[in-house]
Write an enzyme that holds these catalytic residues in place. Structure first.
Site, PDB file in Angstrom:
ATOM      1  N   ASP A 143       0.828  -1.203   0.000  1.00  0.00           N
ATOM      2  CA  ASP A 143       0.000   0.000   0.000  1.00  0.00           C
ATOM      3  C   ASP A 143       0.869   1.262   0.000  1.00  0.00           C
ATOM      4  OD1 ASP A 143      -2.649   1.287   0.441  1.00  0.00           O
ATOM      5  OD2 ASP A 143      -1.680   1.946   2.291  1.00  0.00           O
ATOM      6  N   GLU A 189       1.290  -0.505  -5.086  1.00  0.00           N
ATOM      7  CA  GLU A 189       0.230   0.484  -5.306  1.00  0.00           C
ATOM      8  C   GLU A 189       0.904   1.834  -5.558  1.00  0.00           C
ATOM      9  OE1 GLU A 189      -3.293   3.216  -3.696  1.00  0.00           O
ATOM     10  OE2 GLU A 189      -1.656   2.624  -2.380  1.00  0.00           O
TER      11      GLU A 189
HETATM   12  C1  GLC Z   1      -3.995   3.533  -0.384  1.00  0.00           C
HETATM   13  C2  GLC Z   1      -5.382   2.966  -0.303  1.00  0.00           C
HETATM   14  C3  GLC Z   1      -6.323   4.020   0.196  1.00  0.00           C
HETATM   15  C4  GLC Z   1      -5.835   4.511   1.537  1.00  0.00           C
HETATM   16  C5  GLC Z   1      -4.370   4.931   1.488  1.00  0.00           C
HETATM   17  C6  GLC Z   1      -3.792   5.137   2.853  1.00  0.00           C
HETATM   18  O1  GLC Z   1      -3.892   4.552  -1.311  1.00  0.00           O
HETATM   19  O2  GLC Z   1      -5.780   2.488  -1.562  1.00  0.00           O
HETATM   20  O3  GLC Z   1      -7.626   3.528   0.271  1.00  0.00           O
HETATM   21  O4  GLC Z   1      -6.611   5.606   1.923  1.00  0.00           O
HETATM   22  O5  GLC Z   1      -3.573   3.956   0.868  1.00  0.00           O
HETATM   23  O6  GLC Z   1      -3.402   3.937   3.438  1.00  0.00           O
END
Ligand code: GLC
Length: 649
Positions: free
Chosen positions: A296, A338
């Site tokens: 993440d 991500e």
């Molecule tokens: C990522 C997730 C999102 C979250 C962020 C903080 O971007 O997809 O939903 O708010 O991380 O952890």
């Protein structure tokens, strides 16, 4: 009188001795086997470690210059390897032997919230048949680790990396679920939220109480000087729902860095204790049977004054180390980064062929550009974006998607748009107006997200079905509009399946679920419009999947047909040549795919009018894979929001 059971002393002793000898022999054999097994396992570990040791040590020392912490890391890696169960080790070995296992055309993902989908983990386990019916063989379980109610950011504020949220189940349930998925050939993905912890994590609690050891795991400042310097260069993630990058803690008399929500405290990866402990958490979780780890918010994990604190070189060092650590301990596991950024920032997260980082990344710019194309009916920018992706090495695997749990950030190639006189700010406004249903010929429904009054920027939330017009047509009971909306929805999926990489469905999209406005009634969710597309699965509607007269049945049936074609035709493998073709119609996109003698063209009409694609492939006959009709691949007439998969015969 108990003569039968009687034994003379001598006899008894003799038997006892013999028995003892036998036991010892068995014991020796057993321990011999166990010891041998342990030795073999250790050798296996050593062999994998040898492959990476020097590079891993080099990178670790570059960041931390700490021999004893490195030694501790290796010891723990070995312990996690020894704890890893046999079934997972077998899985690792077969995947090591076939490193391209995830690059076939049979991978289809679905992301889902456990509670929304089936209440809890056991519920998901009982619904695996439905997942199979969706042709899905990879499920992304949205965050399920312990998180404080109401301060969870949808589970992305983790208070315990080794505990499942009680309402969702236990670690044993997770192990049962992953094992049940593996039995059915389904891979399991989970989030590893490594940039921050919840303020309720035990480290954070200790830090708040002033324990220096734990304060050093975060970014603590006793005055505003450094925070204010950071604020000069670090952009904001949630400018309206959580402005600023620091939070003042009155009880602790300190500021703490919080790039996301104030209750999500950024971890300080300059501290090797943080890196080591987070790697142990990572290995603990992969040992529960996780196949794909979504890292993440990975670009944010290293902070440096006078920078944007995104994509710094140390982030790549850390991801590369994670890749090596997983290749040593759990080589069957894939890393999914991500990285919601522009393409030139995304691609480096693949690393290089010799020194790979992530196995897979989200194709985020293509996703945003797709919706731009829906709003403008002009495929030019999308074609250009696909050309960029298609030129990348075939080893790079992208996850393609139409919608996910987050907002759409409108990260488009504004440089190109500006050459046509389209300005960034006005175009974002147009897209947001369009998808709210205010501008252009729009049938979409949805809401803004983090509209920033200062920059004029805003993002967008809504489900695929609502953005395609299914919500509006349903509300207005307009059958013709519904037919059009379903066509657009199916066409978008057909186009997504044609892209290189792995398609991921958002749970509920397969039955056309529309926006859920009930989040507004929940004070804990009301401020975060992303909940509009995080509604509970409507199982009553899903009961109609086999009924072709219903909207649900139509969508489910058509998507199923496309999924089966994709799995059957080898031109859909990740490694196929993929390119775009000029159609001489601004609304029609053409994608070609070629693999081992097989060629398929996909034609997609992004407008509500019938069109002709002026392609001119005069190399013979084609069969349209959905209808089975024979066709030529030149001057192809395509109905409004229609598409064709043309395969060369
Ligand atoms: C990522 C997730 C999102 C979250 C962020 C903080 O971007 O997809 O939903 O708010 O991380 O952890």
């Amino acid at each position: 009188m108990q003569m039968e059971g009687y034994m003379g002393k001598g006899e008894a002793m003799e038997t006892g001795v013999k028995k003892g000898q036998k036991d010892r022999k068995a014991w020796k054999e057993q321990t011999g086997t166990a010891a041998r097994k342990k030795l073999e396992e250790t050798e296996k570990f050593q062999e994998r470690l040898n492959r990476h040791h020097d590079e891993l040590r080099w990178l670790y020392m570059e960041l931390y210059e700490n021999d004893s912490m490195f030694a501790e890391l290796l010891e723990n890696m070995k312990a996690f390897w020894l704890e890893r169960n046999e079934a997972l080790k077998t899985r690792d070995e077969s995947r090591e032997a076939d490193s391209g296992w995830y690059r076939q055309n049979d991978m289809l993902g679905m992301m889902l919230y456990i509670d929304n989908f089936a209440g809890n983990m056991k519920g998901v386990e009982s619904r695996l048949d439905y997942i199979e019916k969706c042709n899905v063989n990879y499920i992304h379980l949205m965050p399920f680790l312990d998180t404080p109610e109401g301060r969870s950011d949808g589970g992305y504020a983790v208070s315990d990396f080794r505990k499942v949220q009680e309402k969702l189940g236990t670690m044993e349930d997770l192990e049962d679920l992953t094992a049940a998925c593996h039995d059915k050939g389904i891979n399991v993905c989970m989030d590893f939220v490594m940039n921050h912890t919840s303020e309720d994590h035990e480290w954070a609690k200790k830090a708040r109480r002033g324990d220096g050891e734990y304060m050093s795991r975060y970014f603590f400042y006793d005055n505003a000087y450094l925070p204010s310097l950071y604020e000069k260069t670090v952009p904001q993630v949630f400018p309206t729902t959580a402005p600023g990058n620091f939070t003042w803690l009155p009880d602790a008399g300190h500021f703490v860095m919080t790039s996301f929500y104030p209750y999500q405290w950024d971890l300080n990866y300059r501290n090797p204790r943080v890196f080591n402990e987070m790697m142990y958490n990572f290995l603990y979780l992969t040992n529960k049977g996780i196949d794909i780890v979504r890292i993440d918010a990975v670009p944010y994990i290293w902070k440096e004054l006078n920078t944007q604190c995104r994509n710094l070189p140390q982030v790549h060092t850390i991801v590369r180390m994670m890749r090596m650590i997983s290749e040593i301990v759990c080589p069957g596991v894939l890393l999914l980064g991500e990285v919601v950024m522009e393409p030139e920032k995304v691609v480096p997260y693949f690393g290089t062929v010799e020194k790979p980082e992530c196995h897979m990344l989200y194709n985020v710019t293509t996703m945003a550009t797709t919706w731009h194309t829906v709003a403008t009916r002009d495929v030019k920018l999308l074609k250009k974006q696909l050309d960029i992706v298609n030129l990348l090495p075939k080893d790079y695997v992208f996850l393609n998607y139409l919608r996910c749990h987050d907002d759409i950030g409108w990260g488009l190639d504004y440089g190109t748009l500006e050459t046509e006189g389209i300005g960034e700010r006005s175009h974002k406004k147009y897209l947001n107006d369009y998808f709210q249903g205010y501008a252009g010929d729009s049938n979409s429904r949805g809401e803004l997200y983090n509209a920033d009054p200062v920059t004029g920027d805003a993002r967008f939330c809504g489900t695929t079905a609502s953005m395609c017009g299914i919500e509006k047509a349903g509300f207005e009971q307009d059958e013709a509009a519904m037919e059009r909306a379903v066509r657009l929805d199916v066409m978008l999926h057909a186009y997504m399946f044609m892209q290189s990489g792995i398609p991921v469905l958002y749970s509920g999209d397969e039955i056309g679920q529309v926006n859920d406005y009930s989040y507004k009634d929940n004070p804990l969710k009301a401020a975060d419009s992303r909940y509009i597309h995080r509604g509970a699965m409507n199982w009553a509607q899903a009961a109609n999947i086999a009924d072709g007269d219903t909207v649900v049945g139509k969508l489910f049936g058509k998507l199923g047909q496309l999924e089966r074609i994709r799995k059957r035709e080898k031109a859909f493998v990740s490694g196929a040549d993929t390119w775009t073709v000029e159609t001489w119609d601004s609304s029609v996109l053409c994608i070609g795919r070629y693999y081992e003698g097989e060629k398929i063209y996909g034609l997609f009409n992004f407008s509500e009018f019938d069109k002709t694609a002026w392609i001119n492939e005069t190399d013979g006959d084609y069969v349209e894979l959905i209808s089975g009709r024979e066709m030529k691949a030149c001057g192809v007439d395509i109905p409004a929001y229609g598409f064709y998969y043309l395969k060369k015969i």
